[in-house]
Design a protein around this motif. Structure first.
Motif, short mmCIF file in Angstrom:
data_model
loop_
_atom_site.label_atom_id
_atom_site.label_comp_id
_atom_site.label_asym_id
_atom_site.label_seq_id
_atom_site.Cartn_x
_atom_site.Cartn_y
_atom_site.Cartn_z
N LEU A 274 26.98 11.45 26.23
CA LEU A 274 26.09 11.77 25.12
C LEU A 274 25.46 10.51 24.56
CD1 LEU A 274 24.96 13.86 23.10
CD2 LEU A 274 27.04 13.51 21.74
N PHE A 275 26.26 9.49 24.30
CA PHE A 275 25.75 8.23 23.76
C PHE A 275 24.76 7.59 24.74
CE2 PHE A 275 26.08 3.81 22.23
CZ PHE A 275 26.08 4.00 20.86
N SER A 276 25.11 7.63 26.02
CA SER A 276 24.27 7.01 27.05
C SER A 276 22.96 7.75 27.25
CB SER A 276 25.04 6.95 28.37
OG SER A 276 26.20 6.15 28.25
N SER A 277 22.94 9.05 26.94
CA SER A 277 21.68 9.79 27.08
C SER A 277 20.63 9.25 26.12
CB SER A 277 21.92 11.29 26.84
OG SER A 277 22.23 11.56 25.48
N GLY A 278 21.05 8.91 24.90
CA GLY A 278 20.11 8.28 23.97
C GLY A 278 19.65 6.93 24.48
N LEU A 279 20.58 6.14 25.01
CA LEU A 279 20.22 4.83 25.54
C LEU A 279 19.25 4.94 26.70
CD1 LEU A 279 20.69 1.73 25.63
CD2 LEU A 279 22.58 2.19 27.21
N ALA A 280 19.51 5.87 27.63
CA ALA A 280 18.64 6.04 28.80
C ALA A 280 17.22 6.40 28.37
CB ALA A 280 19.22 7.11 29.73
N LEU A 281 17.11 7.25 27.34
CA LEU A 281 15.79 7.61 26.84
C LEU A 281 15.07 6.38 26.27
CD1 LEU A 281 13.75 9.88 26.30
CD2 LEU A 281 14.92 10.29 24.11
N ALA A 282 15.83 5.51 25.60
CA ALA A 282 15.23 4.27 25.08
C ALA A 282 14.77 3.36 26.20
CB ALA A 282 16.24 3.55 24.18
N PHE B 82 12.56 22.71 22.91
CA PHE B 82 11.24 22.72 23.55
C PHE B 82 10.32 21.66 22.93
CE2 PHE B 82 12.41 26.99 25.15
CZ PHE B 82 12.10 26.77 26.49
N LEU B 83 10.50 21.38 21.65
CA LEU B 83 9.74 20.28 21.05
C LEU B 83 10.17 18.95 21.66
CD1 LEU B 83 9.83 21.28 17.26
CD2 LEU B 83 7.96 21.62 18.88
N PHE B 84 11.47 18.77 21.84
CA PHE B 84 12.00 17.54 22.42
C PHE B 84 11.56 17.38 23.87
CE2 PHE B 84 16.08 15.29 23.94
CZ PHE B 84 15.55 14.03 23.70
N LEU B 85 11.49 18.49 24.60
CA LEU B 85 11.14 18.44 26.02
C LEU B 85 9.74 17.87 26.25
CD1 LEU B 85 12.66 21.75 27.45
CD2 LEU B 85 13.11 19.42 28.26
N LYS B 86 8.89 17.89 25.23
CA LYS B 86 7.56 17.30 25.37
C LYS B 86 7.65 15.79 25.59
CE LYS B 86 5.21 20.84 22.63
NZ LYS B 86 4.38 21.14 21.42
N GLN B 87 8.80 15.19 25.23
CA GLN B 87 9.03 13.76 25.43
C GLN B 87 9.65 13.47 26.80
OE1 GLN B 87 8.40 11.31 22.85
NE2 GLN B 87 7.31 13.04 21.93
N LEU C 38 16.45 16.33 15.93
CA LEU C 38 16.13 17.73 15.60
C LEU C 38 16.64 18.69 16.68
CD1 LEU C 38 12.50 17.32 14.22
CD2 LEU C 38 14.59 17.75 12.91
N PHE C 39 16.64 18.23 17.92
CA PHE C 39 17.16 19.03 19.03
C PHE C 39 18.68 19.20 18.93
CE2 PHE C 39 19.48 17.74 22.98
CZ PHE C 39 19.49 18.96 23.63
N PHE C 40 19.38 18.14 18.57
CA PHE C 40 20.84 18.16 18.64
C PHE C 40 21.49 18.74 17.39
CE2 PHE C 40 24.92 15.51 18.99
CZ PHE C 40 25.50 16.41 19.88
N ALA D 175 14.71 16.96 33.16
CA ALA D 175 15.26 17.43 31.88
C ALA D 175 14.90 18.89 31.64
CB ALA D 175 14.74 16.56 30.74
N TYR D 176 13.69 19.27 32.02
CA TYR D 176 13.26 20.66 31.80
C TYR D 176 14.20 21.64 32.49
CZ TYR D 176 10.33 24.84 31.97
OH TYR D 176 9.86 26.13 31.85
N TYR D 177 14.49 21.40 33.76
CA TYR D 177 15.37 22.32 34.49
C TYR D 177 16.83 22.18 34.03
CZ TYR D 177 11.42 23.30 37.50
OH TYR D 177 10.19 23.71 37.96
N GLY D 178 17.22 20.97 33.64
CA GLY D 178 18.56 20.80 33.09
C GLY D 178 18.74 21.55 31.78
#
Length: 307
Positions: A33-41, A246-251, A192-194, A256-259
């Motif tokens: 979970l923590f790494s998912s934020g890092l990977a997005l950065a 779905f708002l977050f998926l725009k980023q 907002l997603f989480f 990620a969409y299929y996940g």
């Protein structure tokens, strides 16, 4: 003995107690979970960095485990009133709360919390400025909110503790993002997603633990609103979570969409089972499925960001 015992058997029992205190078998989930934020950065701000990744893993591990220990320390007296152990068996590999059972002392638990917090801080401040400042603010806020949640939920007629307190969990992947990124729209949309997911997840957890919450005098969602109100809370915040996802998926991209669609199906099945069979056993299944969805989300964000 309530502290560390000398000798082989005593040492083994202390290690078991520490594993139960920290819920150590769940640590891969928190790191993902923590790494998912890092990977997005990384995806938004530049190339992948092994040094930052290793630091983030340590911050995520020490920080979350410290929060779990704080949870037990603050709630140590109320936990003695438990009358049912199903949720304890789910969260703790050796199926015991180490503080109420006397396997470790409150002073030892406090020492563990301070050690984990200190290690988190040491690694955190090796990050470049202003990222170190951002992460410090997020993690400090998380600890304050966790303490507020533990204290406030014992005396409330409206679920202020739950609504404010779950921001502690929500800030966890945000802190991962801020290890490398800056406050921006991506991290706001992640939050907002989480956040609705954390509120639904908490209510499922409390649904399983209703008997204990009544015995402890804790005003959880099931105690305040009953079974029907709790299930409406869970399904309602799950639907809000779908919308904000779905708002977050725009980023994000196709991986990620299929996940996320897979995660939606898992959550949908969990809600269906819980609404159809309103039992503690079904609640445990639903809680497990919520954690499965969290792993799916985290892995899909990481893969989408890196590839």
């Amino acid at each position: 003995m309530s502290f560390i015992l000398l000798g082989g058997e005593g040492t083994r029992e202390t290690i078991k107690a520490l594993v139960d205190l920290t819920r150590a078998h769940f640590f891969p989930v928190w790191i993902l979970l923590f790494s998912s934020g890092l990977a997005l950065a990384f995806n938004n701000y530049g190339d992948f960095s092994w040094p930052v990744t290793l630091k983030a893993i340590l911050i995520g591990f020490f920080g979350f485990e410290g929060g779990l220990v704080l949870n037990d320390y603050v709630d140590r007296k109320k936990d003695r009133l438990d009358v049912e152990s199903s949720l304890t068996a789910y969260w703790r590999p050796f199926k015991s709360r180490p503080l109420p059972s006397g396997r470790i002392s409150p002073n030892f638990a406090l020492t563990v919390f301070l050690l984990l917090s200190g290690l988190t801080g040491l690694v955190m401040f090796t990050l470049p400025y202003p990222n170190s400042f951002y992460v410090f603010g997020a993690m400090l806020s998380s600890c304050i909110l966790e303490y507020f949640y533990q204290v406030k939920r014992k005396n409330q007629s409206f679920p202020v503790a739950q609504l404010a307190g779950r921001m502690d969990f929500t800030l966890f992947p945000v802190a991962g993002y801020l290890c490398y990124g800056r406050p921006d729209m991506s991290v706001l949309l992640y939050l907002l997603f989480f956040y609705p997911w954390t509120l639904a997840h908490l209510a499922v957890n409390d649904f399983i633990d209703t008997e204990n919450d009544r015995a402890r005098g804790i005003k959880s969602i099931p105690v305040l609103y009953g079974t029907v109100g709790t299930l409406l809370w869970v399904s309602g915040f799950t639907l809000v979570h779908y919308f904000t996802a779905f708002l977050f998926l725009k980023q994000l991209g196709n991986i990620a969409y299929y996940g996320f669609l897979s995660g939606f199906l898992v959550l949908g099945f969990a809600n269906y089972k819980l609404l159809r069979v309103k039992s503690q056993k079904t609640g445990l299944l639903a809680l497990f499925l919520y954690h499965v969805s969290l792993v799916i989300y985290s892995i899909s964000i990481i893969l989408d960001s890196l590839f």
